[in-house]
Design a protein around this motif. Structure first.
Motif, PDB file in Angstrom:
ATOM      1  N   VAL A 117       0.814  -1.365  -0.073  1.00 42.64           N
ATOM      2  CA  VAL A 117      -0.043  -0.125   0.103  1.00 42.64           C
ATOM      3  C   VAL A 117       0.961   1.339   0.149  1.00 42.64           C
ATOM      4  O   VAL A 117       0.534   2.331  -0.801  1.00 42.64           O
ATOM      5  N   SER A 118       1.885   1.233   0.817  1.00 51.43           N
ATOM      6  CA  SER A 118       2.999   2.427   0.950  1.00 51.43           C
ATOM      7  C   SER A 118       3.572   2.547  -0.454  1.00 51.43           C
ATOM      8  O   SER A 118       3.671   4.059  -1.020  1.00 51.43           O
ATOM      9  N   THR A 119       4.144   1.454  -1.184  1.00 52.61           N
ATOM     10  CA  THR A 119       4.613   1.807  -2.419  1.00 52.61           C
ATOM     11  C   THR A 119       3.720   2.236  -3.590  1.00 52.61           C
ATOM     12  O   THR A 119       4.010   3.265  -4.226  1.00 52.61           O
ATOM     13  N   HIS A 120       2.408   1.743  -3.496  1.00 48.56           N
ATOM     14  CA  HIS A 120       1.417   2.147  -4.453  1.00 48.56           C
ATOM     15  C   HIS A 120       1.063   3.625  -4.285  1.00 48.56           C
ATOM     16  O   HIS A 120       0.649   4.189  -5.223  1.00 48.56           O
ATOM     17  N   SER A 121       1.158   3.997  -3.075  1.00 46.60           N
ATOM     18  CA  SER A 121       0.689   5.425  -2.957  1.00 46.60           C
ATOM     19  C   SER A 121       1.467   6.426  -3.310  1.00 46.60           C
ATOM     20  O   SER A 121       1.154   7.553  -3.695  1.00 46.60           O
ATOM     21  N   GLN A 122       2.593   5.953  -3.961  1.00 46.43           N
ATOM     22  CA  GLN A 122       3.789   6.993  -4.550  1.00 46.43           C
ATOM     23  C   GLN A 122       3.081   7.323  -5.884  1.00 46.43           C
ATOM     24  O   GLN A 122       3.397   8.429  -6.277  1.00 46.43           O
ATOM     25  N   ALA A 123       2.231   6.661  -6.516  1.00 41.54           N
ATOM     26  CA  ALA A 123       1.948   6.687  -7.802  1.00 41.54           C
ATOM     27  C   ALA A 123       0.594   7.659  -7.727  1.00 41.54           C
ATOM     28  O   ALA A 123       0.061   8.213  -8.773  1.00 41.54           O
ATOM     29  N   LEU A 124      -0.047   8.212  -6.489  1.00 43.93           N
ATOM     30  CA  LEU A 124      -1.194   8.936  -6.486  1.00 43.93           C
ATOM     31  C   LEU A 124      -0.637  10.380  -5.853  1.00 43.93           C
ATOM     32  O   LEU A 124       0.463  10.491  -5.433  1.00 43.93           O
ATOM     33  N   PRO A 125      -1.619  11.480  -6.289  1.00 44.22           N
ATOM     34  CA  PRO A 125      -1.402  12.531  -5.729  1.00 44.22           C
ATOM     35  C   PRO A 125      -1.332  12.755  -4.396  1.00 44.22           C
ATOM     36  O   PRO A 125      -2.229  11.908  -3.487  1.00 44.22           O
ATOM     37  N   GLN A 126      -0.555  13.518  -3.641  1.00 49.15           N
ATOM     38  CA  GLN A 126      -0.323  13.749  -2.075  1.00 49.15           C
ATOM     39  C   GLN A 126      -1.167  14.996  -1.937  1.00 49.15           C
ATOM     40  O   GLN A 126      -0.470  16.100  -2.587  1.00 49.15           O
ATOM     41  N   VAL A 127      -2.114  14.913  -1.326  1.00 47.06           N
ATOM     42  CA  VAL A 127      -2.841  16.230  -0.575  1.00 47.06           C
ATOM     43  C   VAL A 127      -2.656  16.455   0.639  1.00 47.06           C
ATOM     44  O   VAL A 127      -2.565  15.553   1.497  1.00 47.06           O
ATOM     45  N   GLY A 128      -2.257  17.783   1.022  1.00 43.69           N
ATOM     46  CA  GLY A 128      -2.146  18.229   2.406  1.00 43.69           C
ATOM     47  C   GLY A 128      -2.824  19.373   2.519  1.00 43.69           C
ATOM     48  O   GLY A 128      -3.212  20.244   2.118  1.00 43.69           O
ATOM     49  N   ARG A 161       9.084   3.779 -12.922  1.00 41.84           N
ATOM     50  CA  ARG A 161       9.921   3.663 -11.960  1.00 41.84           C
ATOM     51  C   ARG A 161       9.125   3.254 -10.668  1.00 41.84           C
ATOM     52  O   ARG A 161       9.136   1.937 -10.158  1.00 41.84           O
ATOM     53  N   ILE A 162       7.986   3.886 -10.375  1.00 37.56           N
ATOM     54  CA  ILE A 162       7.016   3.650  -9.253  1.00 37.56           C
ATOM     55  C   ILE A 162       6.271   2.452  -9.785  1.00 37.56           C
ATOM     56  O   ILE A 162       6.187   1.458  -8.728  1.00 37.56           O
ATOM     57  N   ARG A 163       5.999   1.939 -10.949  1.00 35.09           N
ATOM     58  CA  ARG A 163       5.362   0.807 -11.376  1.00 35.09           C
ATOM     59  C   ARG A 163       6.100  -0.333 -10.820  1.00 35.09           C
ATOM     60  O   ARG A 163       5.781  -1.283 -10.721  1.00 35.09           O
ATOM     61  N   ARG A 164       7.393  -0.275 -11.430  1.00 32.27           N
ATOM     62  CA  ARG A 164       8.230  -1.406 -11.129  1.00 32.27           C
ATOM     63  C   ARG A 164       8.480  -1.540  -9.483  1.00 32.27           C
ATOM     64  O   ARG A 164       8.753  -2.716  -9.142  1.00 32.27           O
ATOM     65  N   GLU A 165       8.665  -0.540  -8.770  1.00 34.21           N
ATOM     66  CA  GLU A 165       8.729  -0.601  -7.401  1.00 34.21           C
ATOM     67  C   GLU A 165       7.412  -1.356  -6.901  1.00 34.21           C
ATOM     68  O   GLU A 165       7.561  -2.093  -5.932  1.00 34.21           O
ATOM     69  N   ASP A 166       6.360  -0.833  -7.258  1.00 36.92           N
ATOM     70  CA  ASP A 166       4.852  -1.595  -6.732  1.00 36.92           C
ATOM     71  C   ASP A 166       4.906  -3.287  -7.197  1.00 36.92           C
ATOM     72  O   ASP A 166       4.694  -3.702  -6.447  1.00 36.92           O
ATOM     73  N   GLU A 167       5.458  -3.413  -8.491  1.00 33.35           N
ATOM     74  CA  GLU A 167       5.570  -4.962  -8.775  1.00 33.35           C
ATOM     75  C   GLU A 167       6.654  -5.776  -7.987  1.00 33.35           C
ATOM     76  O   GLU A 167       6.164  -6.610  -7.616  1.00 33.35           O
ATOM     77  N   ALA A 168       7.709  -4.990  -7.405  1.00 31.09           N
ATOM     78  CA  ALA A 168       8.396  -5.756  -6.746  1.00 31.09           C
ATOM     79  C   ALA A 168       7.960  -5.769  -5.431  1.00 31.09           C
ATOM     80  O   ALA A 168       7.967  -6.834  -4.730  1.00 31.09           O
ATOM     81  N   ALA A 169       7.213  -4.774  -4.821  1.00 31.17           N
ATOM     82  CA  ALA A 169       6.533  -4.873  -3.448  1.00 31.17           C
ATOM     83  C   ALA A 169       5.749  -5.998  -3.460  1.00 31.17           C
ATOM     84  O   ALA A 169       5.586  -6.722  -2.408  1.00 31.17           O
TER      85      ALA A 169
END
Length: 512
Positions: A117-128, A161-169
């Motif tokens: 979940v943490s890795t997948h969140s990198q591909a989403l907009p971060q709102v604060g 990059r994020i998709r590959r990291e998500d795949e690895a996770a």
């Protein structure tokens, strides 16, 4: 003639038009960014299962059953139930529920599910959000400053990059789940094997006590004969020494039984204590050896599947490393209100907003990116070699277990004949001694041989059951999965396939 709008009304309309235009710009930029992100390529090789030399049949395997009948492997949901011992079934169930190693492995699955979940969140907009406020005085003038804003940022995954990291996770999560199943498989095998060893020791103790009782009667008889002058002191000492030899073996067996009970208690999550038995070594039901085992069965072993998922993860991280050569593109923006008075922050404050795009790329990194790529490639080669080695070790385990089952059966048959012959020899030697044809040393030697043969037969029977346990463990233990279900909170994130197997290890994007 149409009335002219009041100045305040015109100003309000202009502000509304400006807000609408700004919102339109935001929507257009977000839509464009999404299109760019989706059209981006994914660097690195897609995973393809390596070709491994798999033997057609297992060495020492029994002949295949008649055509149309499937192999008998794991006909029962819990294969150990084939022994017909309710106490063993309860012991295994207790171990699966309370063993500490298995609880640790299950918690690790939960941890790696959270990492996905943490890795997948990198591909989403971060709102604060943010807020600040303060007042200051310069001379006789006091001024205040208050702001409240919403902020957003989004890194566009143009190179995957994020998709590959998500795949690895995700692959690491699946590897951790296979590791958990491997722990469960090892645990069940250890409990069943340990229980068989306990019954083996019980049988040895039973034989030793029966032998000791027989020798105690001999001592009593010889004491009567010695008192009557029928035997010598030397013969009496020989009988007494044999009695003490049998007696000395019992404490060692009792100690071994206690320690084996303590080991089983630890496996099932208890403090050291006694273990209930429902059967004896001689009353255990024989579990048939599976016939016609296809060699592909062994590739379902948890350690092989775990090793393959680790290879999938290493392969995906090669693509993530290659993406380091390319620039990262991110969008940031914020919008809010600013005012000199706190009570007017949301009513009369000035509206403020900002939107920016950022592109950052490497020009010179002192070889760090090259090094990261070399490391990723090396880790993939390591994972590949470990995967191939694990498969070869699995086939060796199966062949070793089948050989042990086959040859142990021959040993048991031979020892049964030897024990039967020695029992008859003891009777004959005793008759010869009673009739004066031989001295008592011949009887003692025959009794010693019988005692050793009975213990050896018990050990061989225990080895046969333990070899059967090792065979089922070597074949992969697919019967474990229904017994230890994956925790409900350890699934993949919403919108993903939580049942992805080794044939579909994750992202199958085309290389950029």
């Amino acid at each position: 003639m149409r009335d002219r709008p009041a100045p305040a009304t015109v100003s309000a309309r202009l502000r509304a038009h400006a807000r609408a235009r700004t919102a339109g710009h935001w929507l257009a930029l977000v839509a464009g960014a999404a299109a760019m992100g989706m059209s981006g390529c994914t660097l690195g090789p897609d995973y393809v299962r390596p070709t491994v030399d798999v033997p057609a049949v297992h060495r020492f395997a029994q002949a295949a059953p008649p055509q149309g009948q499937p192999p008998t492997l794991a006909a029962l949901p819990a294969w150990w139930a084939g022994f017909g011992d309710a106490e063993l079934d309860a012991l295994v169930g207790e171990a699966l529920a309370a063993n500490h190693d298995l609880r640790v492995a299950t918690a690790r699955v939960d941890e790696f599910a959270a990492r996905v979940v943490s890795t997948h969140s990198q591909a989403l907009p971060q709102v604060g959000y943010g807020a600040s406020g303060g007042r200051q005085q310069v001379g006789n003038v006091t001024a205040g400053s208050y702001t409240a804003v919403l902020s957003a940022s989004w890194e566009l995954d143009l190179w995957g990059r994020i998709r590959r990291e998500d795949e690895a996770a995700r692959a690491n999560l699946m590897a951790t789940e296979q590791a958990r199943l491997g722990v469960a498989l090892t645990l069940v095998s250890a409990v069943v094997s340990g229980y068989v060893t306990l019954l083996d020791l019980d049988r040895r103790l039973e034989i030793s006590r029966a032998t000791l009782e027989g020798r105690r009667r001999n001592v009593e008889v010889f004491q009567i004969r010695l008192d009557g002058g029928a035997v010598s002191d030397f013969e009496m000492m020989q009988v007494t020494a044999e009695y003490e030899t049998a007696a000395s073996s019992i404490p060692d067996l009792e100690r071994a039984i206690a320690q084996q009970e303590h080991a089983l208690s630890a496996l099932v999550g208890r403090n050291p204590g006694p273990i209930a038995r429902g059967a004896t070594l001689l009353s255990l039901e024989p579990v048939p050896v599976p016939a016609g085992l296809p060699s592909e069965l062994v590739t379902r072993r948890p350690d092989i599947l775990q090793s393959e998922q680790q290879l999938v993860a290493a392969n995906a991280l090669v693509g993530a490393a290659r993406a380091l050569y390319f620039p990262t593109v991110s969008l940031t923006g914020f919008g809010g209100s600013a005012s000199s008075e706190l009570d007017g922050l949301f009513s009369g404050g000035a509206r403020t907003w900002s939107f920016a795009g950022q592109l950052l790329g490497p020009l010179f990194a002192g070889g760090a990116i090259d090094s990261a790529n070399a490391q990723a490639e090396a880790r993939r080669e390591q994972a590949l070699a470990i995967y191939q080695q694990t498969i070869q070790a699995a086939f060796r385990d199966v062949s070793d277990s089948l050989a042990a089952i086959q040859y142990t059966r021959g040993v048991v048959d031979s020892l049964e004949r030897r024990v039967e012959a020695l029992r008859r020899a003891v009777v004959l030697a005793t008759e010869r001694y009673d009739n004066g044809y031989s001295d008592y040393l011949e009887v003692l030697d025959t009794e010693r041989s019988l005692f050793s043969a009975e213990l050896a037969l018990t050990a061989a029977r225990g080895d046969g059951y333990r070899s059967l346990v090792n065979l089922y463990r070597a074949l992969g233990g697919d019967w474990i999965a229904p017994s230890v279900p994956l925790p409900a909170n350890a699934g993949a994130p919403a919108g993903t396939d939580a049942t992805t197997g080794p044939d579909a290890p994750g992202t199958r994007s085309s290389s950029g």
